[in-house]
Design an enzyme around this catalytic site. Structure first.
Site, mmCIF file in Angstrom:
data_model
loop_
_atom_site.group_PDB
_atom_site.id
_atom_site.type_symbol
_atom_site.label_atom_id
_atom_site.label_comp_id
_atom_site.label_asym_id
_atom_site.label_seq_id
_atom_site.Cartn_x
_atom_site.Cartn_y
_atom_site.Cartn_z
ATOM 1 N N LYS A 14 0.847 -1.210 0.000
ATOM 2 C CA LYS A 14 0.000 0.000 0.000
ATOM 3 C C LYS A 14 0.879 1.256 0.000
ATOM 4 C CE LYS A 14 -3.802 -2.518 2.074
ATOM 5 N NZ LYS A 14 -4.584 -2.906 3.261
ATOM 6 N N GLN A 18 -4.754 -1.868 9.570
ATOM 7 C CA GLN A 18 -4.641 -3.184 8.945
ATOM 8 C C GLN A 18 -5.208 -4.261 9.877
ATOM 9 O OE1 GLN A 18 -3.722 -3.598 5.776
ATOM 10 N NE2 GLN A 18 -3.928 -5.814 5.808
ATOM 11 N N ASP A 25 -10.995 2.318 3.790
ATOM 12 C CA ASP A 25 -11.222 0.877 3.679
ATOM 13 C C ASP A 25 -12.710 0.565 3.494
ATOM 14 O OD1 ASP A 25 -9.146 -0.959 3.658
ATOM 15 O OD2 ASP A 25 -8.752 -0.743 5.808
HETATM 16 N N1 GUN Z 1 -6.929 -7.316 6.038
HETATM 17 C C1 GUN Z 1 -7.232 -8.038 4.935
HETATM 18 N N2 GUN Z 1 -7.711 -7.241 3.960
HETATM 19 C C2 GUN Z 1 -7.707 -5.986 4.465
HETATM 20 C C3 GUN Z 1 -8.070 -4.730 3.907
HETATM 21 O O1 GUN Z 1 -8.538 -4.589 2.768
HETATM 22 N N3 GUN Z 1 -7.909 -3.667 4.757
HETATM 23 C C4 GUN Z 1 -7.425 -3.793 6.014
HETATM 24 N N4 GUN Z 1 -7.323 -2.688 6.760
HETATM 25 N N5 GUN Z 1 -7.080 -4.950 6.554
HETATM 26 C C5 GUN Z 1 -7.220 -6.042 5.761
#
Ligand code: GUN
Length: 292
Positions: free
Chosen positions: A52, A96, A119
């Site tokens: 990211k 996350q 998100d």
């Molecule tokens: N864990 C697995 N996929 C995601 C996601 O798209 N965003 C976040 N914040 N955590 C995750």
């Protein structure tokens, strides 16, 4: 069989976003700034958050990574979320997942300002998504929909079976693909661990989406000839032939299923890059929504 190449499609999106950043720079406007909170040292999470941050660099977004030890108390994390909500330099941020067991994920998610929730996990954004109102769409489902769209996959009137009902993939995707839109207008079945006759149900799917995190779960006998296959799985499995000792494996037995289907996403290089591209789209949107 054709590959649905998420890397290539995501690259296209990153280029478009990089151009938007250049336009903003020329106009003297603010550059989008994404922050990410990472707790602990889970290998998968480290990889995703790293990707990211890298995508932000490639596009020209600013990014800030905030890391905590596994043992961080919930109050500290909540306080950080509150300070990011108030920080005017940050346009959007993510925490996350998964978080350590002593932290209430829902409590953390609910503490995020919905206007910065890139998100799309906050109940306000999920509610807006259900009602087709403006807001942030969860990144993985939005990435899958964008992948279908940009590869001209017809979804209207098609039977779509999704395996896995998680809050961040299966459940929102079932709504997005079922609604009156393009891509969309599918007849969706959301299958899960209690589904009976799963194999027979999967065999009816024109579009089969696997999001359960069980390597090789979908085998050729579950797939209709000519189906479109989307593999959301990214499990690390041991691979001694690689220097790092592991590789990613999807929920679909690729070699078997590829013989039978019309389109398939590889793992890695399918849904993963599209998830990151969607997060970048949401970050630009977060700043535009503020009218900056
Ligand atoms: N864990 C697995 N996929 C995601 C996601 O798209 N965003 C976040 N914040 N955590 C995750």
């Amino acid at each position: 069989m054709q590959l649905l190449d998420g890397r290539e499609t995501a690259e296209q999106i990153r280029k478009e976003l990089a151009e938007a950043v250049q336009e903003r720079k020329k106009a003297g406007k603010k550059i989008p700034h994404l922050a990410a909170i990472l707790v602990g040292n889970d290998g998968g999470s480290l990889t995703y958050v790293g990707a990211k941050v890298k995508a932000c660099d490639q596009i020209g977004f600013e990014s800030t990574l905030i890391r905590y030890d596994d043992s961080v108390p919930e109050e500290i994390l909540l306080a950080k979320v509150k300070s990011l909500n108030e920080d005017k330099s940050i346009d959007g941020f993510i925490v996350q997942l998964p978080l350590p067991a002593h932290i209430d994920e829902l409590k953390i998610t609910q503490a995020i300002d919905p206007k910065k929730d890139v998100d799309g996990f906050h109940p306000v954004n999920l509610g807006n998504m259900v009602l087709n109102l403006p807001g942030f769409l969860p990144a993985t489902p939005a990435g899958i929909v964008e992948l279908l769209k940009r590869n001209n996959i017809v979804t209207e009137g098609k039977k779509c079976v999704i395996i896995g009902r998680s809050n961040i993939v299966g459940t929102p995707l079932s709504i997005m693909l079922g609604r009156n839109s393009n891509p969309g207008n599918c007849t969706v079945t959301l299958a899960h661990s209690r589904t009976q006759n799963l194999k027979e149900i999967c065999q009816t799917a024109d579009i089969l989406i696997a999001a359960i995190g069980q390597p090789d779960f979908v085998t050729a006998d579950m797939v209709k000839e000519g189906a479109v296959i989307i593999d959301v799985g990214t499990t690390r499995v041991e691979d001694k032939s690689r220097a790092r000792g592991w590789r990613l494996k999807g929920d679909v037995n690729f070699d078997e299923v590829a013989q039978k289907c019309s389109f398939i996403t590889p793992v890695p290089g399918g849904v993963g890059p599209m998830t990151i591209a969607s997060l970048m789209i949401n970050t630009l949107k977060a700043m535009e929504l503020k009218g900056k």
